[in-house]
Write an enzyme that holds these catalytic residues in place. Structure first.
Site, mmCIF file in Angstrom:
data_model
loop_
_atom_site.group_PDB
_atom_site.id
_atom_site.type_symbol
_atom_site.label_atom_id
_atom_site.label_comp_id
_atom_site.label_asym_id
_atom_site.label_seq_id
_atom_site.Cartn_x
_atom_site.Cartn_y
_atom_site.Cartn_z
ATOM 1 N N ARG A 81 30.764 47.074 49.452
ATOM 2 C CA ARG A 81 29.993 46.019 48.772
ATOM 3 C C ARG A 81 28.628 46.533 48.371
ATOM 4 O O ARG A 81 28.132 46.262 47.274
ATOM 5 C CB ARG A 81 29.776 44.832 49.710
ATOM 6 C CG ARG A 81 30.971 44.046 50.068
ATOM 7 C CD ARG A 81 30.552 42.836 50.881
ATOM 8 N NE ARG A 81 30.391 43.108 52.307
ATOM 9 C CZ ARG A 81 29.639 42.382 53.129
ATOM 10 N NH1 ARG A 81 28.929 41.392 52.657
ATOM 11 N NH2 ARG A 81 29.583 42.665 54.413
ATOM 12 N N SER A 123 26.226 38.088 49.855
ATOM 13 C CA SER A 123 27.388 38.709 50.488
ATOM 14 C C SER A 123 28.109 39.680 49.563
ATOM 15 O O SER A 123 28.584 40.723 49.983
ATOM 16 C CB SER A 123 28.380 37.634 50.935
ATOM 17 O OG SER A 123 27.796 36.827 51.927
ATOM 18 N N GLU A 169 34.001 28.263 41.251
ATOM 19 C CA GLU A 169 34.674 29.491 40.824
ATOM 20 C C GLU A 169 35.417 29.336 39.502
ATOM 21 O O GLU A 169 35.476 30.274 38.693
ATOM 22 C CB GLU A 169 35.659 29.958 41.912
ATOM 23 C CG GLU A 169 34.993 30.353 43.221
ATOM 24 C CD GLU A 169 34.538 29.168 44.072
ATOM 25 O OE1 GLU A 169 34.983 28.024 43.806
ATOM 26 O OE2 GLU A 169 33.730 29.386 45.000
ATOM 27 N N PHE A 196 38.659 33.089 46.867
ATOM 28 C CA PHE A 196 38.274 32.129 45.822
ATOM 29 C C PHE A 196 38.495 32.711 44.423
ATOM 30 O O PHE A 196 38.924 32.022 43.509
ATOM 31 C CB PHE A 196 36.818 31.711 45.992
ATOM 32 C CG PHE A 196 36.457 31.324 47.400
ATOM 33 C CD1 PHE A 196 37.241 30.409 48.098
ATOM 34 C CD2 PHE A 196 35.360 31.870 48.037
ATOM 35 C CE1 PHE A 196 36.928 30.056 49.403
ATOM 36 C CE2 PHE A 196 35.040 31.521 49.342
ATOM 37 C CZ PHE A 196 35.822 30.619 50.032
ATOM 38 N N HIS A 253 35.346 40.781 50.284
ATOM 39 C CA HIS A 253 35.955 40.110 51.437
ATOM 40 C C HIS A 253 37.462 39.928 51.284
ATOM 41 O O HIS A 253 38.017 38.870 51.578
ATOM 42 C CB HIS A 253 35.277 38.767 51.710
ATOM 43 C CG HIS A 253 33.832 38.906 52.118
ATOM 44 N ND1 HIS A 253 32.877 39.445 51.287
ATOM 45 C CD2 HIS A 253 33.193 38.592 53.268
ATOM 46 C CE1 HIS A 253 31.711 39.446 51.905
ATOM 47 N NE2 HIS A 253 31.866 38.948 53.106
ATOM 48 N N ASP A 270 36.049 34.790 60.301
ATOM 49 C CA ASP A 270 36.134 33.562 59.501
ATOM 50 C C ASP A 270 37.539 32.959 59.509
ATOM 51 O O ASP A 270 37.715 31.781 59.210
ATOM 52 C CB ASP A 270 35.694 33.823 58.062
ATOM 53 C CG ASP A 270 34.178 33.753 57.898
ATOM 54 O OD1 ASP A 270 33.512 33.273 58.848
ATOM 55 O OD2 ASP A 270 33.666 34.180 56.862
ATOM 56 N N ARG A 319 34.772 43.279 53.444
ATOM 57 C CA ARG A 319 33.558 42.911 54.174
ATOM 58 C C ARG A 319 33.084 44.066 55.037
ATOM 59 O O ARG A 319 31.901 44.351 55.129
ATOM 60 C CB ARG A 319 33.871 41.685 55.040
ATOM 61 C CG ARG A 319 32.729 41.291 55.938
ATOM 62 C CD ARG A 319 33.044 40.037 56.741
ATOM 63 N NE ARG A 319 31.980 39.814 57.713
ATOM 64 C CZ ARG A 319 32.186 39.556 58.992
ATOM 65 N NH1 ARG A 319 33.422 39.462 59.455
ATOM 66 N NH2 ARG A 319 31.182 39.375 59.808
#
Lengths: 314, 282
Positions: free
Chosen positions: A8, A35, A56, A81, A107, A115, A165
């Site tokens: 990321r 993030s 989104e 998403f 992610h 999560d 992530r």
């Protein structure tokens, strides 16, 4: 132990550099810019960054509008998403007109970890792969991520880039070359081929080392472009080794394993096994614990390779 | 509402509207399927945009200075194809290819297939967001071009419309004018019975839009509203165009069975006779 670097972070930094070079690049995010690291671009180029809030579907269609007007959007949010919530927007607004929109989905996979199932995208490659005109890429480390972000900018047409992530071990040096649609054989071996993608590439390399200690030589392929699949490479390693093991941090339905099975089924069928999440949802837990729990640890790869070798021997 | 538009100009627009209705009905009959009611209700809106308001060069569909139109209610495609054809984007014989294999006029608008079509629409709720993206790009490039997006009233039930409505006002898109073809019907019945969208004006105003409520078949009213929308600063404009589904043909008007049904040969002949009569009265 290799140096651990977040893909990321590399995405965010590379996008800023690309943004300096190319005025037409714009970035969009859905309230996750910290993030996804698109916030780095937003800080540097506030006039070219659009935070769309938690929406989104609107983001993907807006990105399409920007692309239809000559901009090159990078639209970032979490993989669950990006792929799921906005699938039809990606299909209609982006893939059908074949627009230059880069969907950057962070992610991805099980290693979202704590999560839990709601946020673990283990189906994204399957549903994105089914879309005509879509290119699907997953980097194995930080070096490849940098090359990939530059490549997808240059590519004409929609791209889905899956990031994660967690931090990945750095596998490649500066000489590493990435080409869209081309697999890289990163370890030679004659007994079986392990074809992996994303985080599972480093796990597969470790497993190959262990297998070598047991006298089995596994070839390891980094399949960083899931679509279009490098079927030539897949057929070649199948022909050379006679056994193929796929490893992915994704459902065994529709992702890398399916793509490889489809290619081999039509070209050169050999005994094969698909390692991945076996048609179930994830749960909360530490990423490495989850990989162990769902049968995706180094040891699991070693064991599957052994089983596959026995099948190969008939 | 007086707009100062010459009566001769209005008469010409009325003629063009009749031609559009003729085209729409012939195309749908030839295709044997398609959306009759919602294509007829948008005619005056499209004619006002393409033959009065918008800047474009039909021989240069990607002319950078053009105004843009997004048919968010993509099932109104026949009406769009008619005005694009009459505006010179493609020859008249294309109209016979609607919905046919090998034709360039797809059942719903596709930008890579049909000259003059800006984006892909047809799955409802996605056009306003795309129009926002175009409007943002035009602003970034400092272009004065305007963006028009035409939505259906049933379409407003899609959640994405309201995501987009927030985006338009958040980013101060005063170069955007959205229009609702408020014909009061959706495929399953009256909008108010299926899923009420009211209060319509209050909702859009609450989302930060400048709103006008007009007769969507009156050229003076449409042109006036488009002009006032253009004068609005720092916020997007919405025109609620009150229309009649199936407008212009007595036996199709407000008959919701024609939502997704094309006229047969007999119905076409009767409809064309009505339009011929209307033409003589102009």
């Amino acid at each position: 132990m290799s140096r651990m670097v977040s893909t990321r972070d590399v995405y965010g930094e590379t996008l800023v550099k690309l943004g300096e070079e190319h005025q037409e690049i714009v970035a969009l995010d859905c309230d996750l810019s910290g993030s996804t690291r698109s916030a780095l671009f937003g800080k540097k180029f506030p006039q070219r960054f659009f935070n769309m809030g938690v929406s989104e579907q609107d983001m993907m269609s807006t990105a399409a509008g920007l692309a239809s007007s000559g901009k090159v959007p990078f639209a970032s949010t979490f993989a669950i998403f990006a792929s799921g919530r906005a699938w039809e927007q990606i299909r209609l607004c982006i893939c059908l007109p074949c627009l230059n929109v880069n969907v950057v989905a962070s992610h991805g996979g099980l290693t979202v970890g704590e999560d839990g199932a709601t946020h673990q995208a283990n189906e994204d490659l399957a549903i994105m792969r089914a879309l005509p005109n879509m290119t699907l890429v997953v980097p194995a480390d930080a070096v490849e991520t940098e090359r990939m972000v530059r490549s997808i900018y240059a590519h004409q047409g929609p791209v889905y880039l899956r990031l994660a992530r967690n931090k990945y071990p750095v596998l490649f040096d500066d000489s590493y070359k990435f080409e869209l649609g081309k697999a890289n054989v990163i370890r030679d071996g004659k007994d079986l081929a392990i074809i992996a993608t994303g985080y599972m590439v480093s796990k597969s390399l470790e497993a190959a080392q262990k297998l070598s200690e047991q006298g089995l030589e596994a070839c390891v392929v980094n399949m960083s472009t899931i679509k279009p699949l490098d079927a030539e490479c897949v057929t070649e390693v199948a022909r050379k080794t006679g056994a193929v093991l796929t490893v992915e941090e994704h459902s065994i339905i529709g992702g890398l394993g399916s793509a490889v099975a489809e290619a081999l089924g039509e070209s050169y069928p050999v005994p094969m096994m698909r390692m991945g999440i076996r048609d179930t949802f994830g749960v909360s837990g530490h990423p490495e614990e989850l990989l162990e729990h769902y049968g995706l640890s180094v040891q699991h790869i070693v064991e599957e390779a052994g089983k596959l070798m026995r099948r190969k021997a008939g | 509402m007086a707009t100062g538009v010459d009566s001769g100009v209005i008469k010409d627009l009325k003629k063009k509207a009749l031609q559009t209705r003729i085209d729409v009905l012939k195309m749908l009959c030839e295709a044997g399927s398609g959306h009759t009611g919602g294509s007829l209700s948008v005619v005056e809106i499209l004619v006002s945009l393409y033959f009065f308001k918008m800047k474009y060069r039909s021989d240069q569909p990607k002319w950078p200075e053009r105004d843009r139109f997004v048919l968010s209610k993509g099932h109104g495609a026949p009406a769009l194809y008619s005005v694009l054809c009459r505006a010179g984007y493609f020859p008249e014989d294309y109209l016979n290819s609607l919905r046919k294999l090998g034709g360039l006029l797809q059942g719903h608008p596709e930008s890579r297939m049909t000259p003059g079509v800006e984006v892909c629409t047809g799955s409802l709720g996605q056009g306003l967001s795309q129009a926002n993206g175009i409007a943002l790009a035009l602003k970034m490039d400092g272009k004065p071009s305007r963006v028009y997006a035409l939505m259906g009233d049933g379409e407003l039930q899609e959640g994405q419309i309201w995501e987009a409505a927030m985006t338009s006002s958040h980013y101060l898109l005063d170069n955007l004018c959205a229009i609702v073809d408020h014909n009061k019907f959706q495929i399953d019945g009256p909008v108010e019975q299926i899923m009420s969208i009211y209060p319509l004006r209050d909702k859009w105003e609450a989302f930060g839009w400048y709103v006008e409520d007009i007769d969507g078949h009156n050229f003076d009213a449409i042109i006036g509203a488009l002009k006032r929308a253009e004068e609005e600063k720092d916020r997007p404009s919405l025109i609620i165009a009150n229309t009649v589904k199936g407008k212009g043909i007595s036996f199709i008007e407000d008959q919701n069975k024609y939502h997704g049904v094309a006229p047969d040969k007999d119905e076409l002949d009767r409809a064309l006779a009505e339009l011929q009569e209307a033409k003589l009265k102009l």
